[in-house]
Write a protein that holds these residues in place. Structure first.
Motif, PDB file in Angstrom:
ATOM      1  N   LYS A   1       0.518  -3.103  -6.535  1.00 59.74           N
ATOM      2  CA  LYS A   1       0.666  -3.741  -5.308  1.00 59.74           C
ATOM      3  C   LYS A   1       0.191  -3.036  -4.199  1.00 59.74           C
ATOM      4  O   LYS A   1      -0.458  -3.401  -3.246  1.00 59.74           O
ATOM      5  CB  LYS A   1       2.077  -4.597  -5.148  1.00 59.74           C
ATOM      6  N   ILE A   2       0.719  -1.751  -4.206  1.00 61.71           N
ATOM      7  CA  ILE A   2       0.621  -0.814  -2.929  1.00 61.71           C
ATOM      8  C   ILE A   2      -0.885  -0.627  -2.786  1.00 61.71           C
ATOM      9  O   ILE A   2      -1.585  -0.401  -1.988  1.00 61.71           O
ATOM     10  CB  ILE A   2       1.448   0.297  -2.901  1.00 61.71           C
ATOM     11  N   GLN A   3      -1.581  -0.249  -4.131  1.00 60.04           N
ATOM     12  CA  GLN A   3      -3.093   0.097  -4.177  1.00 60.04           C
ATOM     13  C   GLN A   3      -3.862  -1.007  -3.578  1.00 60.04           C
ATOM     14  O   GLN A   3      -4.664  -0.851  -2.862  1.00 60.04           O
ATOM     15  CB  GLN A   3      -3.543   0.346  -5.636  1.00 60.04           C
ATOM     16  N   LYS A   4      -3.656  -2.341  -3.865  1.00 59.41           N
ATOM     17  CA  LYS A   4      -4.030  -3.402  -3.468  1.00 59.41           C
ATOM     18  C   LYS A   4      -3.923  -3.793  -2.112  1.00 59.41           C
ATOM     19  O   LYS A   4      -4.873  -3.957  -1.283  1.00 59.41           O
ATOM     20  CB  LYS A   4      -3.737  -4.582  -4.320  1.00 59.41           C
ATOM     21  N   SER A   5      -2.725  -3.228  -1.526  1.00 60.20           N
ATOM     22  CA  SER A   5      -2.532  -3.570  -0.135  1.00 60.20           C
ATOM     23  C   SER A   5      -3.318  -2.657   0.598  1.00 60.20           C
ATOM     24  O   SER A   5      -3.916  -2.642   1.612  1.00 60.20           O
ATOM     25  CB  SER A   5      -1.051  -3.250   0.337  1.00 60.20           C
ATOM     26  N   CYS A   6      -3.795  -1.426   0.124  1.00 55.84           N
ATOM     27  CA  CYS A   6      -4.329  -0.365   1.043  1.00 55.84           C
ATOM     28  C   CYS A   6      -5.872  -0.740   1.261  1.00 55.84           C
ATOM     29  O   CYS A   6      -6.544  -0.638   2.215  1.00 55.84           O
ATOM     30  CB  CYS A   6      -4.591   0.829   0.041  1.00 55.84           C
ATOM     31  N   GLN A   7      -6.537  -1.636  -0.028  1.00 58.38           N
ATOM     32  CA  GLN A   7      -7.658  -2.312  -0.010  1.00 58.38           C
ATOM     33  C   GLN A   7      -7.489  -3.422   1.228  1.00 58.38           C
ATOM     34  O   GLN A   7      -8.726  -3.402   1.994  1.00 58.38           O
ATOM     35  CB  GLN A   7      -8.029  -2.964  -1.183  1.00 58.38           C
ATOM     36  N   TYR A   8      -6.618  -3.994   1.446  1.00 59.22           N
ATOM     37  CA  TYR A   8      -6.589  -5.366   2.284  1.00 59.22           C
ATOM     38  C   TYR A   8      -6.580  -4.468   3.638  1.00 59.22           C
ATOM     39  O   TYR A   8      -6.976  -5.107   4.690  1.00 59.22           O
ATOM     40  CB  TYR A   8      -5.209  -6.131   1.989  1.00 59.22           C
TER      41      TYR A   8
ATOM     42  N   ILE B   1       0.183  -7.369   8.324  1.00 60.74           N
ATOM     43  CA  ILE B   1       1.075  -6.856   7.252  1.00 60.74           C
ATOM     44  C   ILE B   1       1.926  -8.044   6.644  1.00 60.74           C
ATOM     45  O   ILE B   1       2.183  -8.165   5.566  1.00 60.74           O
ATOM     46  CB  ILE B   1       2.255  -5.828   7.766  1.00 60.74           C
ATOM     47  N   LYS B   2       2.147  -8.993   7.463  1.00 62.45           N
ATOM     48  CA  LYS B   2       3.027 -10.271   6.928  1.00 62.45           C
ATOM     49  C   LYS B   2       1.974 -10.854   6.089  1.00 62.45           C
ATOM     50  O   LYS B   2       2.460 -11.390   4.874  1.00 62.45           O
ATOM     51  CB  LYS B   2       3.458 -11.375   8.008  1.00 62.45           C
ATOM     52  N   GLU B   3       0.834 -11.327   6.330  1.00 62.87           N
ATOM     53  CA  GLU B   3      -0.152 -12.119   5.350  1.00 62.87           C
ATOM     54  C   GLU B   3      -0.395 -10.915   4.117  1.00 62.87           C
ATOM     55  O   GLU B   3      -0.352 -11.702   3.056  1.00 62.87           O
ATOM     56  CB  GLU B   3      -1.581 -12.194   6.195  1.00 62.87           C
ATOM     57  N   ILE B   4      -0.452  -9.966   4.222  1.00 64.16           N
ATOM     58  CA  ILE B   4      -0.478  -9.028   3.088  1.00 64.16           C
ATOM     59  C   ILE B   4       0.763  -9.042   2.186  1.00 64.16           C
ATOM     60  O   ILE B   4       0.513  -9.178   0.766  1.00 64.16           O
ATOM     61  CB  ILE B   4      -0.851  -7.491   3.317  1.00 64.16           C
ATOM     62  N   CYS B   5       1.856  -9.107   2.753  1.00 59.36           N
ATOM     63  CA  CYS B   5       3.134  -9.240   1.897  1.00 59.36           C
ATOM     64  C   CYS B   5       3.074 -10.760   1.121  1.00 59.36           C
ATOM     65  O   CYS B   5       3.470 -10.688   0.017  1.00 59.36           O
ATOM     66  CB  CYS B   5       4.402  -9.281   2.949  1.00 59.36           C
ATOM     67  N   VAL B   6       2.511 -11.580   1.946  1.00 59.24           N
ATOM     68  CA  VAL B   6       2.527 -13.032   1.072  1.00 59.24           C
ATOM     69  C   VAL B   6       1.680 -12.950  -0.117  1.00 59.24           C
ATOM     70  O   VAL B   6       2.020 -13.396  -0.955  1.00 59.24           O
ATOM     71  CB  VAL B   6       2.293 -14.078   2.169  1.00 59.24           C
ATOM     72  N   GLU B   7       0.346 -12.357   0.381  1.00 54.58           N
ATOM     73  CA  GLU B   7      -0.630 -12.175  -0.764  1.00 54.58           C
ATOM     74  C   GLU B   7      -0.137 -11.666  -1.774  1.00 54.58           C
ATOM     75  O   GLU B   7      -0.676 -11.906  -3.439  1.00 54.58           O
ATOM     76  CB  GLU B   7      -1.833 -11.512  -0.089  1.00 54.58           C
ATOM     77  N   LEU B   8       0.818 -10.471  -1.983  1.00 58.38           N
ATOM     78  CA  LEU B   8       1.223  -9.556  -2.918  1.00 58.38           C
ATOM     79  C   LEU B   8       2.681  -9.991  -3.408  1.00 58.38           C
ATOM     80  O   LEU B   8       3.230  -9.223  -4.119  1.00 58.38           O
ATOM     81  CB  LEU B   8       1.151  -8.145  -2.397  1.00 58.38           C
ATOM     82  N   GLY B   9       3.299 -11.105  -2.820  1.00 63.86           N
ATOM     83  CA  GLY B   9       4.369 -11.612  -3.538  1.00 63.86           C
ATOM     84  C   GLY B   9       5.636 -10.934  -2.748  1.00 63.86           C
ATOM     85  O   GLY B   9       6.703 -11.004  -3.518  1.00 63.86           O
TER      86      GLY B   9
END
Length: 298
Positions: free
Chosen positions: A246-253, A261-269
């Motif tokens: 999940k963190i690896q994916k967040s780095c891409q985002y 950051i809030k949108e990324i949190c939602v995207e990754l559960g």
């Protein structure tokens, strides 16, 4: 053969996001007359995502063979009194003219790809499937298998022209064969490599959160056995590994999108942005905001 321009008929049965297409009777007649494909051809196909209350019973069976391929959730398939649980990465082929019923789980509704197909070659191919000891088989997840389905569906969605039908059904023969002969097609496949299958499942579901019990059940293992095998193969616990993905994916985002950051949190559960930020800093050595700002400056 006479080519007839037809608009494919789309059928709705009530599942949000579902897709389905059925060959009209006059098109089936054209296929039956076509010696290139009349020994193996589909009659209808579709995808039912999160199919709540999906249930079908055919006391006299179906005139076609039926492939059910589950990618998420679970359900039960009864064929001639034998009950089989269809779970992620499992498929079953129900022979034509055999009584059966199937039902999606109420607690965890399945998402399934399905195809009805028939013909003399279809009978022979299905008999190969039933040479296996079990009627239900688990198969490694392969993104190409999903793309192949989408390609066939897209062809039929756009036209029922003779050449399109030939291409779609030739591709379908290869598609069904990829299930039945998956071990022969990929000799490197290890039936007991459940951890690789679990990691693939995690990667496909980065937007969701799973307990250890759910991940173990998805691979049909006890919690203790699953955790031990996962640790041996990866050096991490399942939860640690899932969070790393999940963190690896967040780095891409953070690098390649304008999502906050809030949108990324939602995207990754992640329901708690503060928990996400703490986890990100623990694994990456800096906060998500600092990571994004560093990229902007560079």
């Amino acid at each position: 053969m006479n080519s007839v321009i037809n608009i494919p008929r789309k059928i709705k049965t009530g599942f949000f996001g579902q897709r389905m297409t059925v060959l009209p009777p006059n098109i089936k007649k054209n296929v039956i007359k076509n010696d290139l494909i009349n020994r193996f051809y589909l009659t209808d196909m579709g995808f039912y995502p999160h199919a709540v209350n999906h249930y079908r019973e055919r006391k006299m069976g179906c005139h076609q063979h039926i492939l059910l391929y589950c990618i998420e959730g679970r359900g039960t398939v009864n064929v001639q009194g034998s009950a089989l649980e269809l779970a992620p990465n499992a498929f079953v082929i129900i022979p034509r003219n055999v009584p059966h019923c199937y039902k999606s789980s109420e607690e965890d509704p399945w998402s399934i790809y399905w195809v009805h197909f028939t013909g003399e070659a279809a009978d022979q191919l299905t008999s190969r499937y039933y040479q296996n000891r079990n009627n239900l088989l688990y198969i490694p997840y392969d993104e190409k298998r999903i793309r192949d389905f989408e390609e066939i569906f897209s062809l039929l969605e756009n036209s029922f022209d003779d050449k399109v039908l030939e291409i779609a059904n030739i591709k379908l023969l290869n598609y069904i064969s990829s299930f039945i002969y998956f071990k022969e097609i990929d000799p490197a496949y290890q039936e007991d490599d459940v951890i690789s299958a679990s990691i693939a499942f995690m990667k496909r579901n980065l937007s969701r959160m799973f307990t250890l019990e759910q991940l173990a059940r998805q691979q049909h293992l006890s919690v203790s056995q699953y955790a031990r095998l996962f640790k041996t193969k990866t050096g991490s616990s399942p939860s640690q590994y899932f969070n790393q993905l999940k963190i690896q994916k967040s780095c891409q985002y953070l690098y390649f999108s304008n999502r906050n950051i809030k949108e990324i949190c939602v995207e990754l559960g992640f329901q708690d942005p503060y928990y996400f930020s703490r986890l990100f800093k623990k694994l990456m050595g800096k906060s998500p905001a600092s990571y994004k700002n560093q990229h902007k400056k560079s």
